[in-house]
Design a protein around this motif. Structure first.
Motif, mmCIF file in Angstrom:
data_model
loop_
_atom_site.group_PDB
_atom_site.id
_atom_site.type_symbol
_atom_site.label_atom_id
_atom_site.label_comp_id
_atom_site.label_asym_id
_atom_site.label_seq_id
_atom_site.Cartn_x
_atom_site.Cartn_y
_atom_site.Cartn_z
ATOM 1 N N THR A 100 0.848 -1.194 0.000
ATOM 2 C CA THR A 100 0.000 0.000 0.000
ATOM 3 C C THR A 100 0.877 1.236 0.000
ATOM 4 O O THR A 100 1.698 1.415 0.878
ATOM 5 C CB THR A 100 -0.910 0.020 1.236
ATOM 6 O OG1 THR A 100 -1.703 -1.152 1.219
ATOM 7 C CG2 THR A 100 -1.810 1.231 1.209
ATOM 8 N N SER A 105 -3.765 0.974 -3.596
ATOM 9 C CA SER A 105 -3.538 -0.383 -3.107
ATOM 10 C C SER A 105 -2.904 -1.244 -4.183
ATOM 11 O O SER A 105 -3.181 -1.098 -5.371
ATOM 12 C CB SER A 105 -4.847 -1.007 -2.654
ATOM 13 O OG SER A 105 -5.690 -1.210 -3.757
ATOM 14 N N SER A 106 -2.047 -2.095 -3.749
ATOM 15 C CA SER A 106 -1.501 -3.129 -4.611
ATOM 16 C C SER A 106 -1.339 -4.347 -3.724
ATOM 17 O O SER A 106 -1.815 -4.369 -2.597
ATOM 18 C CB SER A 106 -0.184 -2.686 -5.231
ATOM 19 O OG SER A 106 0.750 -2.402 -4.213
ATOM 20 N N TYR A 107 -0.710 -5.338 -4.233
ATOM 21 C CA TYR A 107 -0.591 -6.550 -3.435
ATOM 22 C C TYR A 107 0.774 -7.157 -3.644
ATOM 23 O O TYR A 107 1.198 -7.369 -4.777
ATOM 24 C CB TYR A 107 -1.673 -7.555 -3.814
ATOM 25 C CG TYR A 107 -1.568 -8.841 -3.046
ATOM 26 C CD1 TYR A 107 -1.053 -9.981 -3.643
ATOM 27 C CD2 TYR A 107 -1.942 -8.901 -1.717
ATOM 28 C CE1 TYR A 107 -0.926 -11.163 -2.931
ATOM 29 C CE2 TYR A 107 -1.827 -10.077 -1.000
ATOM 30 C CZ TYR A 107 -1.317 -11.210 -1.606
ATOM 31 O OH TYR A 107 -1.196 -12.368 -0.890
#
Lengths: 121, 114
Positions: A100, A105-107
């Motif tokens: 984040t 947001s990403s992962y």
């Protein structure tokens, strides 16, 4: 590059004893997550730690359970005065970051260890 | 709070056939990730496939593909040409931008029959 290591793989304790579960994250990972899998159920989040900090412990029981991730060494999940209901598989996962940044947001993938199966007699 | 539901506790399929595992989820977030994990008898959690919610194209990984229906909040896994080694518990999982942890469904035990 070794994966996430957990030990012991199997742990047997009698009611009232203490259980210590260890997790060594993948090399370069500074984020650790603990999950519990009760028999016939999915994994449930317990706690998220970074080095020397507990970030989110919303899934951890308020009593008898504690977790740490020191500057040096593995992350430890400690269960005091174990009861039969603590019998479960405990999984650790690690990631390089939470992914984040500035609200976007990403992962970053969480890599799982093989788990520790705790049996309380 | 997010929830993940797998309504099929057990399924079986003949070797070389195709099987679809169902998963639905509930969230108010717009950006999130969905996963299918495989847990064989060894209990190791193995990532099978992942889908990013902002991508409309369904993810595929060799014999594994997903049918992602964002409006219906449905995320099914299709396994083609099933193999005996596919026998395992399969978990659907969700990750949102606002939470750090994965939320798992209760799992589907898949047995591939020879």
């Amino acid at each position: 590059n070794a994966g996430v290591m957990q030990n012991p793989r199997h742990l047997v304790r009698r009611r009232g004893q203490e259980a210590r579960l260890r997790c060594s994250p993948m090399k370069g990972h500074s984020h650790v997550y603990w999950y519990r899998q009760l028999p016939e159920e999915g994994l449930k989040f317990m706690v998220y730690l970074q080095k020397e900090n507990i970030i989110d412990e919303s899934g951890m029981p308020k009593e008898r359970f504690s977790a740490e991730f020191p500057k040096e060494g593995p992350s430890i999940l400690r269960i005091q005065q174990v009861v039969r209901g603590d019998s479960a598989a405990y999984f650790c996962a690690s990631s390089s970051t939470t992914g984040t940044r500035g609200g976007a947001s990403s992962y970053n993938e969480q890599f799982f260890g093989p788990g520790t199966r705790l049996t309380v007699l | 709070a997010q929830t993940v539901t797998q309504s099929q506790p057990e399924m079986s399929v003949q070797e070389a056939e195709t099987v679809t595992l169902s998963c639905t989820y509930d969230t108010s977030e717009s950006n999130y990730y969905l996963f299918w994990y495989k847990q064989p008898p060894s209990r190791q959690m193995i990532l099978v496939i992942r889908q990013e919610a902002y991508k409309q194209q369904n993810a595929t990984e060799n014999r594994f593909s997903v049918n992602f229906q964002k409006a219906a909040k449905s995320f099914s896994l299709k396994i083609s040409d099933s193999q005996l080694g596919d026998t395992a518990m399969y978990f659907c999982a969700f990750h949102s931008g606002s939470a750090r942890q994965l939320t798992f469904g209760s799992g589907t035990q898949l047995t591939v029959l020879p």
